[in-house]
Design a protein around this motif. Sequence first.
Motif, short mmCIF file in Angstrom:
data_model
loop_
_atom_site.label_atom_id
_atom_site.label_comp_id
_atom_site.label_asym_id
_atom_site.label_seq_id
_atom_site.Cartn_x
_atom_site.Cartn_y
_atom_site.Cartn_z
N THR A 1 -4.66 4.43 -6.53
CA THR A 1 -5.51 3.30 -7.19
C THR A 1 -6.59 3.25 -6.43
OG1 THR A 1 -3.34 2.44 -7.98
CG2 THR A 1 -5.23 1.06 -7.88
N GLY B 1 1.38 4.95 -4.91
CA GLY B 1 0.71 4.34 -6.00
C GLY B 1 -0.79 3.88 -5.90
N ARG B 2 -0.47 2.85 -4.73
CA ARG B 2 -1.61 2.13 -4.26
C ARG B 2 -2.80 3.33 -3.66
NH1 ARG B 2 -3.75 -2.03 -6.00
NH2 ARG B 2 -5.87 -1.50 -5.11
N SER C 1 0.94 -1.05 -0.09
CA SER C 1 -0.05 0.00 -0.05
C SER C 1 0.95 1.28 -0.01
CB SER C 1 -1.04 0.05 1.21
OG SER C 1 -0.08 -0.03 2.27
N VAL D 1 7.22 -1.59 -9.16
CA VAL D 1 6.08 -1.39 -8.64
C VAL D 1 5.29 -0.35 -9.11
CG1 VAL D 1 4.92 -0.94 -6.35
CG2 VAL D 1 6.89 -2.70 -6.43
N SER D 2 5.95 0.88 -9.44
CA SER D 2 5.36 2.11 -9.92
C SER D 2 4.82 2.00 -11.34
CB SER D 2 6.41 3.09 -9.82
OG SER D 2 6.73 3.63 -8.79
N GLU E 1 -2.16 -0.09 -13.75
CA GLU E 1 -3.47 -0.28 -13.22
C GLU E 1 -4.42 0.81 -13.09
OE1 GLU E 1 -5.46 -2.29 -9.06
OE2 GLU E 1 -3.32 -2.03 -9.43
N LEU E 2 -3.46 2.03 -12.96
CA LEU E 2 -4.27 3.25 -13.02
C LEU E 2 -4.76 3.71 -14.55
CD1 LEU E 2 -1.82 5.58 -10.95
CD2 LEU E 2 -4.25 4.88 -10.23
N GLU F 1 3.95 -0.99 -12.69
CA GLU F 1 2.58 -1.81 -12.53
C GLU F 1 1.29 -1.08 -11.94
OE1 GLU F 1 3.84 -4.81 -9.85
OE2 GLU F 1 4.88 -5.80 -11.29
N GLU F 2 1.80 -0.21 -10.78
CA GLU F 2 0.61 0.69 -10.52
C GLU F 2 0.03 1.44 -11.62
OE1 GLU F 2 1.77 0.84 -5.94
OE2 GLU F 2 2.57 2.36 -7.12
#
Length: 407
Positions: free
Chosen positions: A114, A110-111, A107, A349-350, A356-357, A352-353
């Motif tokens: 999201t 970016g989470r 979390s 991770v950024s 998703e965004l 991937e986020e």
Amino acid sequence: MSEDIRIHSWPCSYYQESSKQWIPGNLSLTPLSIQFRAGETGELLLHSRLSGISQIKKECSHFIFSSITVLERSTKHWFSSLHPNRNVVFNILEHFWREQLLPGQGSGKGRELTGMLEGSQKRLEDTAKVLHSQGEQFDRIMTGLHKIEGDMDVADRLLTELESPSWWPFSTKLWKTPPESKPRETPPTPDPKSREGILLRIPVIVTHGTDSNAKPGKLAVLSSGLEIRDGNSQLLQRFGSRDVDDIRVHTPYEISVRQRFLGKADNSFRLLAARMPEVIPILEVQFSQKIQFLEDALGFAGARRCPQVDSGTSVGQAASAFPGAVVNPRIPTGSGEGMDKEQEQRQKVSQEEAKELRKILQKLKGLALETEAELERQDEALESIGSSVDRATLTIERQNRRMRRLT
């Protein structure tokens, strides 16, 4: 910084394992952690992140003193002599701890964004469902109006036959009687059924009036006001937009709502919630003339109204502008050897986020276009319904006059 925001502080005693004694001081809650400072020296004896806490319980120390225990990994921290009482402190601590656990692992900043977009997508989907249901109602209304117009045509034909029967040899004017001079009655205006749109619903800690007991509950922001319920979903208070006299923002996580009365005590509620930063912008729009930011919340208001985020700001930097944004404590700041892998992992991770965004934003765009098209269709349907109702009203009045002449 969100870590510097003190949500609440309570006088209590903390059991220090090293010295085997109870130390009086203050237990403080921030959006990300709990802290305890000794009363005499002000020394920080405990700093535990909410994400690292595995359990919060009510217990009794030595089977006598009511206490709250906080389990952090294998260490249990004891707090007793809590003011105003143990239940109030426990309810608030547990609320923020559970809200901190909701995003789950990873979390980060970016989470956080999201989660906000997912909430917006859910609300837009709910709005689209309501619009679709409303469109179906309009379609049924149009079908009913078409049937009414058909029945009016049949009635008009029958009235014409009654006014001019085939066996009457003279002009139809001789058959008709003069119109009655009774005043025309205006049909009563039907009461419109209000459709309550829920803009946002969040769990809160509720304090009513001068009562010191803070209990779990729910706050619903409606299109027409506010609704406060207890932990069992029983209605405590419903404020219409006109009922609210002022809303005070004490911190980004705590507000108070008040309704004034003459000759009796005001009706006020104090609401504390981890998700309150999502509610405050909506309240600013609905109650722009009645909302007031107090000293501890002025920074929050200014940061949102004048966000200094340029086009080159990363997703993580943008999220940090929101109070309460979670920062990953495992990733240290600075540069040097041994940081490449951590930076690569953070960049991964950024990315991937960000994917998703983008996916959520595409869904939001599609929903927005569909909603716009449905709204345009319903606007046309409303115009058609209005015209049909006007025509039907005139036809009914005309046929009523004709029937009165026949009697």
